[in-house]
Each structure stands twice: as structure tokens, then as C-alpha cells.
Design an enzyme around this catalytic site. Structure first.
Site, mmCIF file in Angstrom:
data_model
loop_
_atom_site.group_PDB
_atom_site.id
_atom_site.type_symbol
_atom_site.label_atom_id
_atom_site.label_comp_id
_atom_site.label_asym_id
_atom_site.label_seq_id
_atom_site.Cartn_x
_atom_site.Cartn_y
_atom_site.Cartn_z
ATOM 1 N N SER A 80 -2.739 0.246 14.663
ATOM 2 C CA SER A 80 -3.381 1.537 14.935
ATOM 3 C C SER A 80 -3.637 1.626 16.434
ATOM 4 C CB SER A 80 -4.711 1.627 14.194
ATOM 5 O OG SER A 80 -5.471 2.713 14.698
ATOM 6 N N ALA A 118 -9.268 -5.934 13.491
ATOM 7 C CA ALA A 118 -8.166 -6.265 12.586
ATOM 8 C C ALA A 118 -6.844 -5.739 13.137
ATOM 9 C CB ALA A 118 -8.429 -5.676 11.197
ATOM 10 N N LYS A 119 -6.850 -4.518 13.649
ATOM 11 C CA LYS A 119 -5.604 -3.917 14.137
ATOM 12 C C LYS A 119 -5.135 -4.586 15.435
ATOM 13 C CE LYS A 119 -4.918 -0.946 10.812
ATOM 14 N NZ LYS A 119 -3.867 -1.248 9.811
ATOM 15 N N ASN A 168 1.673 -2.327 5.361
ATOM 16 C CA ASN A 168 1.012 -1.036 5.578
ATOM 17 C C ASN A 168 -0.372 -0.944 4.943
ATOM 18 O OD1 ASN A 168 1.007 2.127 5.847
ATOM 19 N ND2 ASN A 168 0.733 1.692 3.666
ATOM 20 N N TYR A 198 -12.387 -2.604 12.068
ATOM 21 C CA TYR A 198 -11.023 -2.092 11.935
ATOM 22 C C TYR A 198 -10.228 -2.327 13.224
ATOM 23 C CZ TYR A 198 -7.470 1.547 10.912
ATOM 24 O OH TYR A 198 -6.312 2.247 10.676
ATOM 25 N N GLY A 212 0.822 -1.214 0.000
ATOM 26 C CA GLY A 212 0.000 0.000 0.000
ATOM 27 C C GLY A 212 0.847 1.252 0.000
ATOM 28 N N ALA A 213 1.829 1.294 -0.913
ATOM 29 C CA ALA A 213 2.789 2.408 -0.900
ATOM 30 C C ALA A 213 2.465 3.482 -1.934
ATOM 31 C CB ALA A 213 4.203 1.881 -1.106
ATOM 32 N N ILE A 215 -3.427 10.553 11.740
ATOM 33 C CA ILE A 215 -2.437 10.990 10.747
ATOM 34 C C ILE A 215 -3.162 11.554 9.526
ATOM 35 C CG2 ILE A 215 -0.413 10.278 9.379
ATOM 36 C CD1 ILE A 215 -0.047 9.712 12.392
HETATM 37 N N1 NAP Z 1 -4.286 7.763 8.614
HETATM 38 C C1 NAP Z 1 -4.396 7.436 9.894
HETATM 39 O O1 NAP Z 1 -4.791 8.265 10.728
HETATM 40 C C2 NAP Z 1 -4.035 6.065 10.352
HETATM 41 C C3 NAP Z 1 -4.069 5.805 11.724
HETATM 42 C C4 NAP Z 1 -3.734 4.543 12.190
HETATM 43 C C5 NAP Z 1 -3.361 3.560 11.299
HETATM 44 N N2 NAP Z 1 -3.338 3.812 9.971
HETATM 45 C C6 NAP Z 1 -2.943 2.721 9.091
HETATM 46 O O2 NAP Z 1 -1.870 3.100 8.268
HETATM 47 C C7 NAP Z 1 -1.932 2.392 7.031
HETATM 48 C C8 NAP Z 1 -1.900 3.369 5.875
HETATM 49 O O3 NAP Z 1 -2.990 4.234 5.986
HETATM 50 P P1 NAP Z 1 -3.123 5.613 5.186
HETATM 51 O O4 NAP Z 1 -3.735 6.566 6.090
HETATM 52 O O5 NAP Z 1 -1.849 5.925 4.513
HETATM 53 O O6 NAP Z 1 -4.246 5.178 4.120
HETATM 54 P P2 NAP Z 1 -4.510 5.640 2.618
HETATM 55 O O7 NAP Z 1 -3.967 7.003 2.402
HETATM 56 O O8 NAP Z 1 -5.953 5.380 2.396
HETATM 57 O O9 NAP Z 1 -3.633 4.604 1.760
HETATM 58 C C9 NAP Z 1 -3.923 3.235 1.797
HETATM 59 C C10 NAP Z 1 -2.944 2.503 0.930
HETATM 60 O O10 NAP Z 1 -3.263 1.096 0.985
HETATM 61 C C11 NAP Z 1 -3.355 0.582 -0.328
HETATM 62 N N3 NAP Z 1 -4.308 -0.537 -0.399
HETATM 63 C C12 NAP Z 1 -5.623 -0.571 -0.066
HETATM 64 N N4 NAP Z 1 -6.122 -1.783 -0.278
HETATM 65 C C13 NAP Z 1 -5.133 -2.553 -0.780
HETATM 66 C C14 NAP Z 1 -5.035 -3.912 -1.219
HETATM 67 N N5 NAP Z 1 -6.095 -4.740 -1.173
HETATM 68 N N6 NAP Z 1 -3.848 -4.359 -1.676
HETATM 69 C C15 NAP Z 1 -2.777 -3.543 -1.727
HETATM 70 N N7 NAP Z 1 -2.795 -2.257 -1.329
HETATM 71 C C16 NAP Z 1 -3.974 -1.762 -0.867
HETATM 72 C C17 NAP Z 1 -3.799 1.755 -1.178
HETATM 73 O O11 NAP Z 1 -3.388 1.531 -2.518
HETATM 74 P P3 NAP Z 1 -4.427 1.648 -3.756
HETATM 75 O O12 NAP Z 1 -4.974 3.028 -3.728
HETATM 76 O O13 NAP Z 1 -3.580 1.362 -4.950
HETATM 77 O O14 NAP Z 1 -5.452 0.602 -3.520
HETATM 78 C C18 NAP Z 1 -3.017 2.907 -0.520
HETATM 79 O O15 NAP Z 1 -1.705 2.985 -1.041
HETATM 80 C C19 NAP Z 1 -3.202 1.559 7.093
HETATM 81 O O16 NAP Z 1 -2.896 0.252 7.522
HETATM 82 C C20 NAP Z 1 -4.017 2.277 8.141
HETATM 83 O O17 NAP Z 1 -4.946 1.406 8.749
HETATM 84 C C21 NAP Z 1 -3.671 5.053 9.473
#
Ligand code: NAP
Lengths: 75, 247
Positions: free
Chosen positions: B142, B158-159, B90, B155, B12-13, B188
Site C-alpha cells: 500500500s 505491515a505494508k 492480496n 497497517y 483474499g480473492a 481504491i
Molecule cells: N482498498 C484500498 O484502497 C487499498 C489500498 C491499498 C492497499 N490495499 C490492499 O489491497 C488488498 C485487498 O484489499 P481490498 O480493498 O480488496 O479489501 P477487501 O475488499 O476488504 O477484501 C479483502 C479480502 O481479503 C480476504 N481476507 C481477509 N482476511 C483473510 C484471511 N485471514 N485469510 C484469507 N483471506 C482473507 C477477504 O476474504 P473473506 O471475506 O473471505 O475473509 C477478502 O477477499 C489488501 O491487502 C489491502 O491492504 C487496498
């Protein structure tokens, strides 16, 4: 032939002398292997002999002899 | 260059936190495999940025919840780079709703991508790392997996699952020189949280001692530490990157 190859792989995996490995040696009790060592060893043997060892069979392989026989019968 | 010559896979980069981690690893000298599932153009842009640091980088499409696709990805990276030193799980999604309204489908989807995706990649890469007798695995959990959150039972489950998984695998693979840790981000600023209203954002910010939401780079800094030799004696831990929200 199979025994020698298996012996070699075990020695490599567990870092022990080939001389210490006989057909009767038990992996865990005599050779000091842990469960992850056994999984790794079986993976290496699967590659070496081009066979598949299913989990149910793997559980029954206690001694070096068990493994050698299994390979003989399934090659 | 803490990661010079190492090879890292970041799931998910294409966007958000994964993107920031990939770029910080590239800056530190690592070759990076940029996994994504649908945002091809965004993923390609991450590669274009990464190669400016003089490392190798490529996009690899794979749905993390599909074991076969994951296995193929690992094989491809291994053939190309000869080793896999770092894995960052990620990729993640949310499908928020109150339990009474949550569909089975939304529960499964969130479990499959967050939790099973982490299992798939960790399993496939552990075969490689066990042979290498070395490796770093970093799972993005998370704070919600620790404290829970109304509207996010899928969620949070899962976390929390990822945290238990991290600790178990750390115990299994420790004897093979493999470190497995989790990062628990708080609030974030990414696409994931952009959907929240200003009012909710303000409420969140008020509960954060450092009085600001985090940036993807804040999480990337922690990931860089856990990927580097500086964390060689750390395994099975959960590092909160949340401005002090949970303590
Ligand atoms: N943002 C926050 O506040 C926060 C807080 C706690 C934890 N997190 C965790 O941090 C991680 C990243 O979150 P983020 O905020 O950066 O989210 P984001 O901006 O929505 O990005 C999610 C990423 O995951 C990829 N993805 C989704 N489904 C996928 C799949 N089936 N296979 C491969 N890639 C997939 C997406 O790629 P595509 O677009 O190509 O599908 C995207 O690159 C997640 O695990 C999230 O739960 C985030």
C-alpha cells in the site's frame, strides 16, 4: 551406493560432471555452490533418502563426505 | 491470452482487489485458485464468473495467517494443476486507530494477516517455484507503507514490512528465475474503503492528481502485467497504482 546417489543429485543440482565430485569436495569452495544451491540440494536429498536434516546439522555439512556420513548415520 | 495455461493462486480473492485480479487472470487464460477465509458465497461467485472464460477455477478456504492451512492449499493446487506459476498475496485487513488507543490484539491481527500471511504463502510456494526454475510472486502492499498514515500505524508497518520482504526475496530467488514484485495501491474503491465518510473520500480525491479514486480493475491491470512475460526483466520493484497520489 549412498555416495553414488549423492553424487548424482549434486551433479544434477549444480550442472557439473559426476567425475568432479569426490568425498573430499567442499560444496562452496570446490563445487561452486551458493547457499541456496545447498538448501535445494539438502531438500532433494531429504526426499530421496526419506530423512530430515535439521538446520543446526545442515550448517555442519561442508563436504560431500559430511553429507554421505550424515545420511549413513541417520537412515 | 497472456497467461494461457498458467496456474495462479490469489489470496483474499472473494472480494475487492483480489476478485478483480482473479477475474483478469482468468480472462487472460489462467487457471485460478480463489482463496478466501469467510466469504464463501462471494468466493463461489468469483469462480462462476471465472469459468465463463473457459479456464479451471475453484474456491479454497484457508486463513493466510495459518502456515499449515497454507501449506495444504499449496499442495492441493500443485497436485491438481501440476505447477504453480503465479502467486498474488492480496489478502489484507485494516484495524485503524490512533497509536494511543491501539490494542496489542489489533496490532497483531493486522500483522498476522497482512505480513505473516505474505510470508506463509511466499515460503510455501517458493519450494515449488525454485524446483520449476520459474515463477511470479506479486505482493499487494500500500502507499501507506511508503508514506505512513495517522491512524494506521499497524497497517503501515505491515505494508512497509511487505515491501522489505519483497525486495529481500527478490534477491534470494532471482537466480532461480523467480520475479518478486509489490504493488502499492492508493485509494481504491472496495469494501475496505467503503467505511470511510464522504468527507474523507473527498479529501483523498483532492490529493490525487488524476482526481478520482481507483477501481479494483486499475490494480488488476498492473497485476496482470507483473504476472505476464512482459515483466520478465522486472524484480524487487514497488509499482504505485494511485493516480499519482505518491511520487
Ligand atoms: N482498498 C484500498 O484502497 C487499498 C489500498 C491499498 C492497499 N490495499 C490492499 O489491497 C488488498 C485487498 O484489499 P481490498 O480493498 O480488496 O479489501 P477487501 O475488499 O476488504 O477484501 C479483502 C479480502 O481479503 C480476504 N481476507 C481477509 N482476511 C483473510 C484471511 N485471514 N485469510 C484469507 N483471506 C482473507 C477477504 O476474504 P473473506 O471475506 O473471505 O475473509 C477478502 O477477499 C489488501 O491487502 C489491502 O491492504 C487496498
Amino acid at each position: 551406493m549412498i555416495f553414488e546417489k549423492v553424487q548424482e543429485k549434486i551433479a544434477e543440482q549444480l550442472g557439473i560432471d559426476t567425475d568432479d565430485i569426490t568425498m573430499e569436495s567442499s560444496f562452496i569452495e570446490d563445487l561452486g555452490a551458493d547457499s541456496l544451491d545447498i538448501v535445494e540440494l539438502l531438500m532433494a536429498l531429504e526426499e530421496e533418502f526419506d530423512i530430515e536434516i535439521p538446520d543446526e546439522e545442515a550448517e555442519k555439512l561442508v563436504t560431500v563426505g559430511d553429507v554421505v556420513d550424515y545420511i549413513k548415520n541417520n537412515q | 491470452m497472456q497467461l494461457k495455461g498458467k496456474t495462479a493462486i490469489i489470496t483474499g480473492a472473494s472480494r475487492g482487489i483480489g476478485r478483480a485480479i482473479a477475474l483478469s487472470f482468468a480472462k487472460a487464460g489462467a487457471n485460478v485458485a480463489i482463496n478466501y477465509s469467510s466469504s464463501h458465497i462471494a468466493a463461489q461467485e468469483v469462480v462462476n464468473e471465472a469459468i465463463k472464460y473457459g479456464v479451471k477455477a475453484e474456491v479454497i478456504k484457508a486463513d493466510v495467517s495459518d502456515y499449515l492451512e497454507v501449506e495444504n492449499l499449496i499442495e492441493r493446487v500443485l497436485n491438481e494443476y501440476g505447477s504453480i506459476d503465479i502467486l498474488v498475496n492480496n489478502a489484507g485487513i485494516t484495524k485503524d486507530n490512533l497509536l494511543l488507543r491501539m490494542t496489542e490484539e489489533d496490532f497483531d491481527k493486522v500483522m498476522n494477516i497482512n505480513m505473516k500471511g505474505t510470508f506463509n504463502f511466499t515460503k510455501a510456494v517458493s519450494k515449488v517455484m525454485v524446483k520449476q526454475r520459474k515463477g511470479k510472486i506479486i505482493n499487494i502492499a500500500s502507499v501507506v507503507g511508503i508514506i505512513g498514515n495517522a491512524g494506521q500505524s499497524n497497517y503501515a508497518a505491515a505494508k512497509a514490512g511487505i515491501i522489505g520482504f519483497t525486495k529481500s526475496v527478490a534477491k534470494e530467488l532471482g537466480s532461480r528465475g523467480i520475479n518478486v514484485n509489490a504493488i502499492a495501491p492508493g485509494f481504491i474503491e472496495t469494501d475496505m474503503t467503503a467505511v470511510l465518510s464522504d468527507k474523507i473520500r473527498e479529501q483523498f480525491t483532492n490529493t490525487i492528481p488524476l482526481k478520482r479514486p481507483g477501481k479494483p480493475e486499475d490494480v488488476a491491470n498492473a497485476a496482470l502485467f507483473l504476472a505476464s512475460d512482459y515483466s520478465d526483466y522486472i524484480t524487487g520493484q514497488v509499482l504505485n497504482i494511485d493516480g499519482g497520489m505518491v511520487m
